[in-house]
Scaffold this active site. Structure first.
Site, PDB file in Angstrom:
ATOM      1  N   ASN A 125       0.847  -1.192   0.000  1.00  0.00           N
ATOM      2  CA  ASN A 125       0.000   0.000   0.000  1.00  0.00           C
ATOM      3  C   ASN A 125       0.883   1.243   0.000  1.00  0.00           C
ATOM      4  OD1 ASN A 125      -2.025   2.035   0.629  1.00  0.00           O
ATOM      5  ND2 ASN A 125      -3.307   0.352   1.354  1.00  0.00           N
ATOM      6  N   PHE A 126       0.556   2.209  -0.861  1.00  0.00           N
ATOM      7  CA  PHE A 126       1.332   3.447  -0.941  1.00  0.00           C
ATOM      8  C   PHE A 126       0.657   4.617  -0.238  1.00  0.00           C
ATOM      9  CE2 PHE A 126       3.239   1.120  -4.465  1.00  0.00           C
ATOM     10  CZ  PHE A 126       4.575   1.458  -4.349  1.00  0.00           C
ATOM     11  N   HIS A 153     -12.429  -4.013  -0.943  1.00  0.00           N
ATOM     12  CA  HIS A 153     -11.902  -3.474  -2.187  1.00  0.00           C
ATOM     13  C   HIS A 153     -12.944  -3.562  -3.303  1.00  0.00           C
ATOM     14  CE1 HIS A 153      -8.002  -3.776  -0.164  1.00  0.00           C
ATOM     15  NE2 HIS A 153      -7.510  -3.005  -1.120  1.00  0.00           N
ATOM     16  N   LYS A 157     -10.602  -6.395  -8.087  1.00  0.00           N
ATOM     17  CA  LYS A 157      -9.348  -6.833  -7.472  1.00  0.00           C
ATOM     18  C   LYS A 157      -9.281  -8.356  -7.501  1.00  0.00           C
ATOM     19  CE  LYS A 157      -6.501  -6.362  -3.301  1.00  0.00           C
ATOM     20  NZ  LYS A 157      -5.286  -6.048  -4.080  1.00  0.00           N
TER      21      LYS A 157
END
Length: 266
Positions: A125-126, A153, A157
């Protein structure tokens, strides 16, 4: 000037990365790869007008032609491992947001980075808020060790549970040590009703529905109380500050890093 190539550029995350790199000072967008579309100008793809960079579908050919410093990969679990190995073969630093690689693949990538002396960042995760969620949850587990994770999500996904949920569970297990939660025997009237079981008895539940982007709840239970730590990514723009940071930081690395928190909080 950091020369950046984006793999998976036609996808929703890929297009956000194209926009972020294009407008970031000190970065130059030099190539884009996607298996679905080809020869579309990426400027047209992201709505800024033609910029003279066509979308291609052969990653190795583009790497050899444009000679990027960094490749940002948001593809899918079926191809990401080979993409990373290909980048490292050419001395290109990978920044990977694609989830789905297991420990075996990550260990091999770590070895390749060590042999080549080339940096690589793989981040489940960013989003900065998501990294803080993992940090806070890891701290909370010291005092409230009984925990379950619910990740939600969008319905496109592919992998479940999410890389963020797995990273959260891994961090909690490291904190709790040998602690194990849950009943020795549980009866599921519908198989899978209790979610997937991670190490130490942590249950992870995955929701896939239209309308979601990326969300996670970490729920702790104690005597007479519960604690919920939740993060919500409302749009894919939430990941871009972290992607830009990773592209900048990977230029100074000569090793493998798993998890952006190891860069952000060091």
């Amino acid at each position: 000037m950091i020369r950046v190539l984006v793999s998976g550029a036609a996808g929703r995350m890929g297009q956000e990365v194209l926009r972020a790199v294009h407008k970031t000072e000190g970065m130059e967008l030099v190539g884009a790869v996607d298996l679905i579309k080809e020869d579309v100008d990426i400027g047209t793809l992201i709505g800024i007008g033609e910029i003279g960079i066509p979308l291609k579908n052969d990653l190795e050919e583009v790497i050899a032609t444009v000679k990027p410093d960094v490749i940002v990969d948001f593809t899918n679990p079926d191809v990401v491992f080979n993409n990373v190995k290909l980048a490292l073969k050419y001395g290109v630093r990978p920044v990977v947001g694609t989830t789905g690689m297991g420990r075996k693949e990550l260990t091999e990538i770590e070895g390749l980075c060590q042999s080549a002396g080339v940096g690589c960042i793989v981040a489940p995760n960013f989003a900065i808020g998501a990294l803080l969620m993992i940090k806070f949850a890891t701290e909370a587990a010291k005092y409230l060790p009984h925990v379950e994770i619910i990740e939600l999500h969008h319905d496109q996904k592919i992998d479940a549970p999410s890389g963020t949920a797995i990273k959260t569970a891994e961090s909690i297990v490291q904190t709790r040590g040998d602690f194990r939660q849950g009943l020795a025997t549980e009866i599921e009237k519908i198989p899978g009703a209790r979610g997937g079981e991670f190490e130490g008895g942590i249950r992870i539940h995955s929701v896939r529905l239209p309308g979601y982007v990326a969300h996670q709840e970490v729920i702790f239970g104690g005597v007479g109380q519960t604690l919920t730590i939740r993060h919500d990514s409302i749009s894919r723009e939430s990941f871009m500050p972290g992607v830009v940071l990773a592209v900048q930081k990977v230029m100074y690395l000569d090793r493998f890093v798993y998890g952006l928190e190891n860069i952000l909080f060091e």
